[in-house]
Each structure stands twice: as structure tokens, then as C-alpha cells.
Design a protein around this motif. Sequence first.
Motif, PDB file in Angstrom:
ATOM      1  N   THR A  14       0.919  -1.117  -0.100  1.00 37.13           N
ATOM      2  CA  THR A  14       0.174  -0.002  -0.060  1.00 37.13           C
ATOM      3  C   THR A  14       0.817   1.390  -0.037  1.00 37.13           C
ATOM      4  O   THR A  14       2.170   1.123   0.360  1.00 37.13           O
ATOM      5  CB  THR A  14      -0.945   0.192   1.323  1.00 37.13           C
ATOM      6  OG1 THR A  14      -0.088  -0.075   2.414  1.00 37.13           O
ATOM      7  CG2 THR A  14      -1.820  -1.117   1.254  1.00 37.13           C
ATOM      8  N   TYR A  15       0.419   2.207  -0.461  1.00 36.81           N
ATOM      9  CA  TYR A  15       1.195   3.632  -0.580  1.00 36.81           C
ATOM     10  C   TYR A  15       0.103   4.811  -0.147  1.00 36.81           C
ATOM     11  O   TYR A  15      -0.867   4.710  -0.027  1.00 36.81           O
ATOM     12  CB  TYR A  15       1.643   3.699  -2.078  1.00 36.81           C
ATOM     13  CG  TYR A  15       0.544   4.018  -3.130  1.00 36.81           C
ATOM     14  CD1 TYR A  15       0.066   2.485  -3.549  1.00 36.81           C
ATOM     15  CD2 TYR A  15       0.069   5.077  -3.462  1.00 36.81           C
ATOM     16  CE1 TYR A  15      -0.895   2.549  -4.519  1.00 36.81           C
ATOM     17  CE2 TYR A  15      -1.157   5.076  -4.503  1.00 36.81           C
ATOM     18  CZ  TYR A  15      -1.473   3.942  -5.089  1.00 36.81           C
ATOM     19  OH  TYR A  15      -2.563   3.898  -6.029  1.00 36.81           O
ATOM     20  N   SER A  16       0.963   5.632   0.261  1.00 39.30           N
ATOM     21  CA  SER A  16       0.389   7.148   0.850  1.00 39.30           C
ATOM     22  C   SER A  16      -0.062   8.312  -0.027  1.00 39.30           C
ATOM     23  O   SER A  16      -1.079   8.617  -0.034  1.00 39.30           O
ATOM     24  CB  SER A  16       1.165   7.441   2.067  1.00 39.30           C
ATOM     25  OG  SER A  16       2.276   7.978   1.725  1.00 39.30           O
ATOM     26  N   SER A  61      -1.484   1.314 -15.061  1.00 42.57           N
ATOM     27  CA  SER A  61      -3.027   1.601 -14.976  1.00 42.57           C
ATOM     28  C   SER A  61      -3.622   0.644 -13.917  1.00 42.57           C
ATOM     29  O   SER A  61      -3.262  -0.344 -13.828  1.00 42.57           O
ATOM     30  CB  SER A  61      -3.433   1.441 -16.335  1.00 42.57           C
ATOM     31  OG  SER A  61      -2.647   2.065 -17.469  1.00 42.57           O
ATOM     32  N   ASN A  62      -5.058   1.216 -13.559  1.00 41.17           N
ATOM     33  CA  ASN A  62      -5.789   0.238 -12.694  1.00 41.17           C
ATOM     34  C   ASN A  62      -5.884  -1.313 -13.578  1.00 41.17           C
ATOM     35  O   ASN A  62      -6.060  -1.039 -14.667  1.00 41.17           O
ATOM     36  CB  ASN A  62      -7.091   0.896 -12.593  1.00 41.17           C
ATOM     37  CG  ASN A  62      -6.868   1.664 -11.398  1.00 41.17           C
ATOM     38  OD1 ASN A  62      -6.235   1.495 -10.405  1.00 41.17           O
ATOM     39  ND2 ASN A  62      -7.790   2.869 -11.196  1.00 41.17           N
ATOM     40  N   THR A 115       1.696 -11.755 -12.117  1.00 36.71           N
ATOM     41  CA  THR A 115       0.701 -10.864 -12.208  1.00 36.71           C
ATOM     42  C   THR A 115       0.848  -9.729 -11.518  1.00 36.71           C
ATOM     43  O   THR A 115       0.913  -9.726 -10.085  1.00 36.71           O
ATOM     44  CB  THR A 115      -0.538 -11.319 -12.326  1.00 36.71           C
ATOM     45  OG1 THR A 115      -0.569 -12.587 -13.360  1.00 36.71           O
ATOM     46  CG2 THR A 115      -1.939 -10.638 -12.524  1.00 36.71           C
ATOM     47  N   ALA A 116       0.947  -8.517 -11.946  1.00 34.02           N
ATOM     48  CA  ALA A 116       0.811  -7.290 -11.035  1.00 34.02           C
ATOM     49  C   ALA A 116      -0.543  -6.789 -11.114  1.00 34.02           C
ATOM     50  O   ALA A 116      -1.226  -6.810 -12.335  1.00 34.02           O
ATOM     51  CB  ALA A 116       1.672  -6.090 -11.422  1.00 34.02           C
ATOM     52  N   GLN A 117      -1.257  -6.070  -9.880  1.00 34.75           N
ATOM     53  CA  GLN A 117      -2.472  -5.716  -9.740  1.00 34.75           C
ATOM     54  C   GLN A 117      -2.618  -4.416  -8.981  1.00 34.75           C
ATOM     55  O   GLN A 117      -1.627  -4.159  -8.190  1.00 34.75           O
ATOM     56  CB  GLN A 117      -3.331  -6.560  -9.049  1.00 34.75           C
ATOM     57  CG  GLN A 117      -3.592  -8.046  -9.675  1.00 34.75           C
ATOM     58  CD  GLN A 117      -4.322  -8.902  -8.813  1.00 34.75           C
ATOM     59  OE1 GLN A 117      -4.130  -9.129  -7.431  1.00 34.75           O
ATOM     60  NE2 GLN A 117      -5.287  -9.737  -9.007  1.00 34.75           N
ATOM     61  N   TYR A 149      -3.400   0.456  -3.655  1.00 41.86           N
ATOM     62  CA  TYR A 149      -2.915  -0.651  -3.310  1.00 41.86           C
ATOM     63  C   TYR A 149      -2.315  -1.260  -4.672  1.00 41.86           C
ATOM     64  O   TYR A 149      -2.946  -1.200  -5.530  1.00 41.86           O
ATOM     65  CB  TYR A 149      -4.375  -1.548  -2.665  1.00 41.86           C
ATOM     66  CG  TYR A 149      -4.156  -3.184  -2.538  1.00 41.86           C
ATOM     67  CD1 TYR A 149      -4.372  -4.120  -3.734  1.00 41.86           C
ATOM     68  CD2 TYR A 149      -3.738  -3.571  -1.349  1.00 41.86           C
ATOM     69  CE1 TYR A 149      -4.402  -5.399  -3.505  1.00 41.86           C
ATOM     70  CE2 TYR A 149      -3.591  -4.934  -1.144  1.00 41.86           C
ATOM     71  CZ  TYR A 149      -3.834  -5.935  -2.137  1.00 41.86           C
ATOM     72  OH  TYR A 149      -3.799  -7.225  -1.828  1.00 41.86           O
ATOM     73  N   VAL A 150      -1.320  -2.167  -4.500  1.00 45.05           N
ATOM     74  CA  VAL A 150      -0.524  -2.709  -5.509  1.00 45.05           C
ATOM     75  C   VAL A 150      -0.079  -4.154  -5.093  1.00 45.05           C
ATOM     76  O   VAL A 150       0.222  -4.263  -3.861  1.00 45.05           O
ATOM     77  CB  VAL A 150       0.371  -1.871  -6.332  1.00 45.05           C
ATOM     78  CG1 VAL A 150       1.565  -1.676  -5.373  1.00 45.05           C
ATOM     79  CG2 VAL A 150       1.164  -2.633  -7.519  1.00 45.05           C
ATOM     80  N   SER A 151      -0.392  -5.178  -5.997  1.00 44.21           N
ATOM     81  CA  SER A 151      -0.014  -6.375  -5.512  1.00 44.21           C
ATOM     82  C   SER A 151       0.749  -7.331  -6.706  1.00 44.21           C
ATOM     83  O   SER A 151       0.820  -6.846  -7.886  1.00 44.21           O
ATOM     84  CB  SER A 151      -1.294  -7.416  -5.018  1.00 44.21           C
ATOM     85  OG  SER A 151      -2.025  -7.395  -6.272  1.00 44.21           O
TER      86      SER A 151
END
Lengths: 113, 113
Positions: A24-26, A52-53, A62-64, A71-73
Amino acid sequence: QKEVEQNSGPLSVPEGAIASLNCTYSDRGSQSFFWYRQYSGKSPELIMSIYSNGDKEDGRFTAQLNKASQYVSLLIRDSQPSDSATYLCAVRNYGGSQGNLIFGKGTKLSVKP
Amino acid sequence: DTEVTQTPKHLVMGMTNKKSLKCEQHMGHRAMYWYKQKAKKPPELMFVYSYEKLSINESVPSRFSPECPNSSLLNLHLHALQPEDSALYLCASRLDRSYNEQFFGPGTRLTVL
């Protein structure tokens, strides 16, 4: 203070399973997100970038990205023992200049044979 | 040529020594970075050069002195270091302001005695 948060782990998964790494990022204005893999004693290696989303797939990775949730995963399918490393989430700092990255503290992944 | 090279790979120096770290890339990248990484911590930005001009100095002590002689080369001059400066020193490069992906060299493992 702009922050990037990751669970430090260790995250342990059996060989062949899906490993899920979260970040997660602020800074809501962030636009560029990266995952680096770092083996012990080695330098970070860029494995995925996402802007991009949605989902971006590259081989077993896989990046999300969900900008609304900040949020990025990273998903690693069919995990292999060679995937055992620390995974660093990085976000480009738009508040500064020259594209320097803000790193999370990294999640250590261990894939058990 | 798609890599960032760094020399030396390892360096041991005394607190009174003067030494230099070298970084080179031939990808035409116009932004180059020095990071410092301590064990189990993420990389920490030290300096950014953009189009051969120093654009960011993250309050690094003057015993570290960067130099960018040309668009392919980046040096880090070391003088009167302290044992706590022992770390992995990473060089990275990025194409230019329009491109976000940053690539790391293999690093120089520095030990200060």
C-alpha cells in the motif's frame, strides 16, 4: 512523509502454489509502480511495472493495481524455490523530481520444495 | 548493451583512505542514481544526476562526493568514511523524464575498517 508499506514476512508457500505479495502507498497522486526481486547479497532486479488500474501479466507474474484503494499486489503462479527472494515494492515519487523511487521495506518470500 | 555495470564488486578501505566507485551504462539513459543499502533494509537514495547535472542530494555527508563526467559514467568518491558507511552501494539508471523504469547495477559491497 510519503510511505510505501509491505508486510516484511517471511511469506512461506509450497512449491507450485500461488504467492501473493501486497503493498500500500500513501501518496494518492502516484502513477507508477514497480516490483523488484532481490536475492540475498545481490542488487534489485526489475520484474514488473504497472501504471494503470487492473492486472498486468508477464509469464508467471501478475501485477494488480487499484489506485482508489492505493494498493498494488504481485501474484506469482506456480511458485518455484528459485523465486525465494525479497520482493521490493517501489512507487515513483512525483513530489520530488527526476523519478526517484520510494521503496517499501520488502517482503521475504520462501518457496518450500 | 542493456545493463548497468559497477566496479569494483567489493571494496575494503580504512577510515583514512580515498577510493572511488564507478558506474557505467551504454543504454543512452540520461538519469543516473546512487543508492545505499544496509542489510535487511530497502535502498536509500543518495544522489540523482539528470542530464549530467546533480539534481538531488539527499543530505548525504560530504565524505561522499558524486561526479558525472559524461552521460555514460557516474562516480562516487569516498574519503574519511566511517565503519557505519559499510553497505551495498547501488547505481541505477533511467532513460529520461518520460520513462519510469529504473535499472540497477550489481552494486559494490563496501566495508570500512
